[in-house]
Design a protein around this motif. Sequence first.
Motif, short mmCIF file in Angstrom:
data_model
loop_
_atom_site.label_atom_id
_atom_site.label_comp_id
_atom_site.label_asym_id
_atom_site.label_seq_id
_atom_site.Cartn_x
_atom_site.Cartn_y
_atom_site.Cartn_z
N SER A 54 1.33 -14.42 -31.96
CA SER A 54 1.14 -14.09 -30.79
C SER A 54 2.48 -13.44 -31.22
CB SER A 54 2.48 -15.38 -30.58
OG SER A 54 2.79 -14.99 -29.46
N ILE A 55 3.23 -12.81 -31.48
CA ILE A 55 4.13 -11.80 -31.13
C ILE A 55 3.82 -11.05 -31.23
CG2 ILE A 55 6.72 -10.58 -32.34
CD1 ILE A 55 7.68 -13.35 -33.69
N ARG A 56 3.19 -10.15 -32.10
CA ARG A 56 2.30 -9.37 -31.35
C ARG A 56 1.95 -8.74 -30.59
NH1 ARG A 56 0.28 -8.88 -37.10
NH2 ARG A 56 -1.43 -9.79 -36.76
N GLU A 57 1.25 -9.69 -30.13
CA GLU A 57 0.09 -9.83 -29.00
C GLU A 57 1.20 -9.74 -27.59
OE1 GLU A 57 -2.18 -9.21 -25.64
OE2 GLU A 57 -3.51 -9.27 -28.56
N PHE A 58 2.27 -10.61 -27.24
CA PHE A 58 2.82 -10.38 -26.60
C PHE A 58 4.13 -10.24 -26.13
CE2 PHE A 58 -0.05 -14.43 -26.69
CZ PHE A 58 -1.56 -13.86 -25.93
N GLY A 59 5.11 -9.74 -27.60
CA GLY A 59 5.98 -9.20 -27.85
C GLY A 59 7.49 -10.61 -28.19
N PHE A 60 8.38 -10.25 -28.47
CA PHE A 60 9.13 -11.39 -29.50
C PHE A 60 9.94 -12.10 -27.85
CE2 PHE A 60 11.10 -12.23 -33.49
CZ PHE A 60 11.56 -13.63 -33.20
N LYS A 61 9.57 -12.88 -27.06
CA LYS A 61 9.81 -13.40 -25.94
C LYS A 61 11.00 -14.75 -26.11
CE LYS A 61 7.75 -10.52 -24.05
NZ LYS A 61 8.35 -9.34 -23.49
N VAL A 62 10.68 -15.69 -27.35
CA VAL A 62 11.68 -16.48 -27.58
C VAL A 62 12.61 -16.45 -28.78
CG1 VAL A 62 11.91 -18.89 -27.63
CG2 VAL A 62 10.02 -17.66 -26.97
N PRO A 63 14.21 -16.13 -28.37
CA PRO A 63 14.99 -16.03 -29.14
C PRO A 63 15.27 -17.14 -29.98
CG PRO A 63 15.61 -15.62 -26.49
CD PRO A 63 13.96 -16.27 -26.81
N VAL A 64 16.22 -16.28 -31.57
CA VAL A 64 16.01 -17.50 -32.50
C VAL A 64 17.46 -18.03 -32.19
CG1 VAL A 64 17.03 -17.83 -35.00
CG2 VAL A 64 15.12 -16.03 -34.11
N VAL A 65 17.27 -18.83 -31.98
CA VAL A 65 19.23 -19.32 -31.67
C VAL A 65 20.15 -19.80 -33.09
CG1 VAL A 65 20.35 -21.19 -30.70
CG2 VAL A 65 18.55 -21.01 -30.16
N LEU A 66 21.47 -18.74 -33.39
CA LEU A 66 22.30 -18.47 -34.17
C LEU A 66 23.76 -19.60 -33.92
CD1 LEU A 66 21.92 -15.42 -35.12
CD2 LEU A 66 20.00 -17.07 -36.15
N ASP A 67 23.99 -19.94 -34.63
CA ASP A 67 25.48 -20.82 -34.76
C ASP A 67 25.92 -19.03 -35.43
OD1 ASP A 67 26.10 -20.32 -37.41
OD2 ASP A 67 25.81 -22.40 -37.91
N LYS A 68 27.53 -19.60 -35.21
CA LYS A 68 28.49 -18.98 -34.90
C LYS A 68 28.47 -18.16 -36.31
CE LYS A 68 31.99 -21.59 -33.07
NZ LYS A 68 32.78 -22.41 -32.35
N GLU A 69 27.93 -18.30 -38.00
CA GLU A 69 27.70 -17.60 -38.79
C GLU A 69 26.46 -17.32 -38.90
OE1 GLU A 69 30.13 -20.95 -38.62
OE2 GLU A 69 31.63 -19.28 -38.64
N ARG A 70 25.88 -17.04 -37.72
CA ARG A 70 24.78 -16.28 -38.40
C ARG A 70 23.24 -16.90 -39.01
NH1 ARG A 70 25.52 -10.06 -38.04
NH2 ARG A 70 26.43 -9.93 -35.99
N VAL A 71 24.06 -18.51 -38.76
CA VAL A 71 22.49 -19.67 -39.82
C VAL A 71 21.86 -19.83 -38.20
CG1 VAL A 71 22.40 -21.28 -40.36
CG2 VAL A 71 24.50 -20.45 -41.44
N ILE A 72 20.75 -20.33 -38.91
CA ILE A 72 19.64 -20.72 -37.59
C ILE A 72 19.71 -21.80 -37.45
CG2 ILE A 72 17.68 -21.06 -36.97
CD1 ILE A 72 16.58 -18.70 -39.14
N VAL A 73 19.61 -22.01 -36.18
CA VAL A 73 20.03 -23.91 -35.37
C VAL A 73 18.56 -23.72 -35.12
CG1 VAL A 73 20.34 -24.95 -33.15
CG2 VAL A 73 22.08 -23.61 -34.53
N THR A 74 17.66 -22.94 -34.88
CA THR A 74 16.31 -23.30 -34.17
C THR A 74 15.68 -21.98 -34.06
OG1 THR A 74 16.33 -23.16 -31.77
CG2 THR A 74 16.61 -25.14 -31.90
N GLY A 75 14.57 -21.03 -34.81
CA GLY A 75 13.48 -20.30 -34.95
C GLY A 75 13.18 -19.87 -35.97
N HIS A 76 13.03 -20.86 -37.52
CA HIS A 76 12.73 -20.48 -38.78
C HIS A 76 11.43 -20.13 -38.28
CE1 HIS A 76 16.04 -23.13 -39.04
NE2 HIS A 76 15.80 -22.68 -40.27
N THR A 77 10.80 -20.56 -37.95
CA THR A 77 8.94 -19.48 -38.16
C THR A 77 9.07 -18.89 -37.36
OG1 THR A 77 7.47 -22.19 -37.58
CG2 THR A 77 7.08 -20.06 -37.43
N ARG A 78 9.64 -18.27 -36.21
CA ARG A 78 9.75 -17.40 -35.38
C ARG A 78 10.38 -16.13 -36.63
NH1 ARG A 78 12.05 -20.35 -31.32
NH2 ARG A 78 13.36 -20.40 -31.82
#
Length: 163
Positions: free
Chosen positions: A37-61
Amino acid sequence: MEKKPMEIIKVPVSKIQEYEGNPRRINDHAVEVLAKSIREFGFKVPVVLDKERVIVTGHTRLLAAKRLGLEEVPCIVADDLSPEQIKAFRLVDNKTAELTGWDFEKLELELEDLDFDVSEFDFEIPEEVNVDDLFETREVKPKDKSSHVINCPECGAEIEVKK
């Protein structure tokens, strides 16, 4: 309290930390489909990080980005949330995706004129939808023996169905 506008920033993949307590099971197949999907359409949904750059949502991305060899990904830093809100958001964001379903008739109409092969994205439309397969059923003591009750998976309402 005035909220600041959401800002999307590019963050090097090497600087992003996975959340060790992530309760979602990420499988290789999901990563592969998302990478397509990313290859076809681009990276359209950002990863959400906390202040320390730990993933909040977006592990699969993030894993899909690594598979594609991307050096950086678009991210949103949720620095306006407390640690408790971050923890709750991790769960709520993933859970809400489970709560929706498909209207197969509308989906079929959307796909009819689409000149794009969605099978590459693990997309299948059932040939025939059996209502009993979609709902939890239980027998009731009806007035006549030709009915049963189904529970709507969306709202939990009980619906009596005549056979």
